[in-house]
Scaffold this motif. Structure first.
Motif, short mmCIF file in Angstrom:
data_model
loop_
_atom_site.label_atom_id
_atom_site.label_comp_id
_atom_site.label_asym_id
_atom_site.label_seq_id
_atom_site.Cartn_x
_atom_site.Cartn_y
_atom_site.Cartn_z
N SER A 110 -0.18 4.93 23.57
CA SER A 110 0.59 6.18 23.56
C SER A 110 -0.23 7.37 23.08
O SER A 110 0.28 8.49 23.03
N GLU A 151 -0.19 10.41 25.38
CA GLU A 151 1.06 11.18 25.32
C GLU A 151 1.07 12.10 24.10
O GLU A 151 1.51 13.24 24.18
N SER A 161 7.38 9.61 30.84
CA SER A 161 6.60 8.43 30.46
C SER A 161 7.51 7.24 30.13
O SER A 161 7.22 6.10 30.51
N ASN A 162 8.61 7.51 29.43
CA ASN A 162 9.51 6.42 29.07
C ASN A 162 10.23 5.84 30.28
O ASN A 162 10.44 4.63 30.38
N ASN A 207 7.66 3.85 31.97
CA ASN A 207 7.45 2.59 31.25
C ASN A 207 8.51 1.54 31.59
O ASN A 207 8.20 0.40 31.92
N SER A 255 0.76 7.40 31.10
CA SER A 255 1.32 6.04 31.03
C SER A 255 0.41 5.01 31.70
O SER A 255 0.73 3.82 31.70
N GLU A 280 -0.40 2.06 29.40
CA GLU A 280 0.69 1.10 29.29
C GLU A 280 0.79 0.24 30.55
O GLU A 280 1.01 -0.97 30.49
N SER A 330 6.01 1.54 22.89
CA SER A 330 5.58 2.85 23.38
C SER A 330 6.77 3.79 23.56
O SER A 330 6.69 4.98 23.25
N ASN A 331 7.89 3.26 24.08
CA ASN A 331 9.08 4.09 24.26
C ASN A 331 9.58 4.63 22.93
O ASN A 331 9.93 5.81 22.81
N ASN A 369 6.89 7.09 21.55
CA ASN A 369 6.89 8.35 22.30
C ASN A 369 7.99 9.30 21.81
O ASN A 369 7.76 10.49 21.58
#
Length: 311
Positions: free
Chosen positions: A50, A53, A76-77, A80, A212, A215, A238-239, A242
């Motif tokens: 991450s 980001e 990004s989320n 992901n 991303s 990831e 990561s979520n 972020n």
């Protein structure tokens, strides 16, 4: 334009190679220190992948591009949850532990709901950012508690790798991930800007996809190697990182007075994407190949809508 395309290609190569080394190093340390792979995925791997980001969002916010900063995280989320989990599962079914279903994924869902709540007034203030950072502190405390319990149901018995070599792999891999993703974002953003695309759309698509890439590469390679804990932990961690850490830090440094074009549809998709992953996890504690393919299709429709709305 030619230089930008070169940046994109070099960035992709660096990210793929870096993800392979980073994953090897992280998995080796997990086994050596008797730490569950899911913990490594939720912390070291998630924070490391991450990093792009964090860099992109902070710099964008400081430059006044709030749409790019927020769009990068929201995009990004979604990327992901739908594309990365989908692609990883399509490569090899991902086994999900009961603890991940009961605690980890719900934590990511709560983070998404919290972000949506603080964005309802169209601003991200110092107080909002502080709430996000407090949530991240709680998440860290939770993952450290898992590590103390020392449950290693995810770990596999393999030949031990020297600690110095594992650390070197992580450092070199992370360096390639950050440099490669930055090259990709720089080249892709330049191309998008030349085509007259808005900051919010660039953030939700080009930049989100670029940042991303670590990831994506890490989770696919982890799934292929049978390291499901790292594959799913990387995405969930990561979520959470972020939203709670990166947006918390970004908003605290530079409060956002508007959402820069991020819509309720984008925020709704953010929530729905993690709910889909959570729902699929309940089927035999595994995300099968067909379920991964379904996530990819859903992401494709969302991406198509973004492109259509930008025209």
């Amino acid at each position: 334009m030619t230089l930008s395309i070169a940046y994109i290609l070099i960035g992709i190569i660096a990210v793929l190679w870096g993800a392979d080394k980073f994953t090897d190093g992280a998995a080796a340390i997990a086994r050596k220190m008797n730490i569950p792979e899911i913990v490594i995925g939720l912390t070291i791997v998630a924070m490391g992948t991450s990093a792009p980001e964090l860099f992109t969002s902070v710099v964008s916010a400081l430059k006044g591009s709030t749409g790019l900063a927020l769009g990068n995280i929201v995009g990004s989320n979604i990327f992901n949850s739908l594309l990365i989990v989908g692609a990883a599962a399509a490569v090899a079914p991902i086994s999900i532990s009961q603890a991940t279903i009961i605690k980890d994924i719900p934590f990511a869902l709560v983070a998404s709901l919290l972000l949506t709540a603080v964005c309802l007034d169209g601003n991200l203030t110092h107080i909002d950012s502080l709430l996000l950072l407090i949530g991240f502190a709680l998440f860290l405390a939770y993952t450290l508690q898992i590590a103390r319990n020392g449950k290693t149901e995810d770990s596999k018995t393999e030949k031990s790798q020297a600690l110095w070599k594992s650390i070197l792999f992580i450092i070199i891999g992370l360096g390639c991930l950050i440099v490669g993703s930055n090259l990709f974002v720089s080249g892709a953003s330049t191309v998008a800007e030349q085509l007259g695309v808005s900051d919010a759309i660039i953030g939700l698509t080009i930049v989100a996809g670029g940042t991303s890439l670590p990831e994506l590469a890490t989770s696919i390679i982890s799934a292929r190697k049978g390291q499901s804990g790292i594959a799913i932990g990387n995405v969930v961690g990561s979520n959470v990182f972020n939203i709670l850490a990166i947006l918390g830090i970004t908003g605290f440094i530079s409060p956002m007075t508007n959402l820069g074009g991020i819509t309720t549809i984008d925020l709704t998709m953010l929530i729905l994407s993690i709910i889909l992953v959570w729902a699929m996890s309940f089927t035999k504690y595994k995300i099968e190949r067909w379920e991964g393919s379904m996530l990819i299709v859903i992401f494709s429709f969302y991406l198509g809508w973004l492109i259509y709305s930008a025209l």
